[in-house]
Design a protein around this motif. Sequence first.
Motif, short mmCIF file in Angstrom:
data_model
loop_
_atom_site.label_atom_id
_atom_site.label_comp_id
_atom_site.label_asym_id
_atom_site.label_seq_id
_atom_site.Cartn_x
_atom_site.Cartn_y
_atom_site.Cartn_z
N ARG A 1 -7.18 0.61 1.37
CA ARG A 1 -6.33 -0.17 0.47
C ARG A 1 -5.53 -1.22 1.25
O ARG A 1 -5.42 -2.38 0.82
N ARG A 2 -4.99 -0.82 2.40
CA ARG A 2 -4.23 -1.76 3.22
C ARG A 2 -5.12 -2.91 3.68
O ARG A 2 -4.73 -4.08 3.65
N GLU B 1 2.69 2.61 -3.10
CA GLU B 1 1.89 3.39 -4.05
C GLU B 1 1.98 4.89 -3.75
O GLU B 1 1.65 5.71 -4.61
N THR C 1 0.83 -1.21 0.00
CA THR C 1 0.00 0.00 0.00
C THR C 1 0.86 1.26 0.00
O THR C 1 0.66 2.18 -0.81
N GLU D 1 -7.85 -4.01 2.19
CA GLU D 1 -8.16 -4.83 1.01
C GLU D 1 -7.04 -5.83 0.73
O GLU D 1 -7.28 -7.02 0.50
N LEU D 2 -5.80 -5.36 0.75
CA LEU D 2 -4.66 -6.24 0.48
C LEU D 2 -4.50 -7.28 1.59
O LEU D 2 -4.21 -8.45 1.33
N VAL E 1 -8.21 6.53 2.41
CA VAL E 1 -7.86 5.79 1.19
C VAL E 1 -6.78 4.76 1.49
O VAL E 1 -6.87 3.59 1.07
#
Length: 199
Positions: free
Chosen positions: A82-83, A41, A38, A85-86, A78
């Motif tokens: 994202r973290r 990015e 994450t 989700e991964l 955000v």
Amino acid sequence: MPFVLLPLPDGEFKAYLFDCDGTITDSMPAHHRAWLETLAEWGAEFPQDLFYSWGGRTVVDVITDLNRMQGLDMPIDVVAARREELFQAMLPTITAVPGVLEHIDASYGRVPFGVVSGSTRESVTASLTALDLMNRFEVLVCAEDYARPKPDPEGYLTGARLLGVAPENCLVFEDTDLGVAAAEAAGMAYIRVPAPWER
């Protein structure tokens, strides 16, 4: 033998309170990988030694401090989403921590269990469900449920109150310095769960 790894302290305990990541679930390496992917990015770094030293901190606090330390302006919501989700994509690879699972199996139904975690309820629920342990815990106290994170005792005191057990009758299972400090501040006995490289 697993019980040699994690001997119980002396005492008659009426409730067990568990941290989740690194304590019930052997998920800290997966969490670190999710953070690294994450943050890459956004051009941010999170070295392993810092990651483990910050064990027990909330995701919001971690992102806030990484922004400050590295001169970044990552959007907290955000980056956190994202973290998560991964991390959830890695859940099929995660196992229970040796020694802790044996205590859960041996004491389930004899004493009530609660989880006190600095992670979100979404993350804790996903982890426990992946290990088929969700039904073992009567109470979940997650990042959204208390104002002052570990090492403050608020989370553990909340868990004890929800279980209806006095703090001095609770036993805490913890893998981080912040979590141990929170248990001590709450007046609770604790078991220190070894880090992956100590097992």
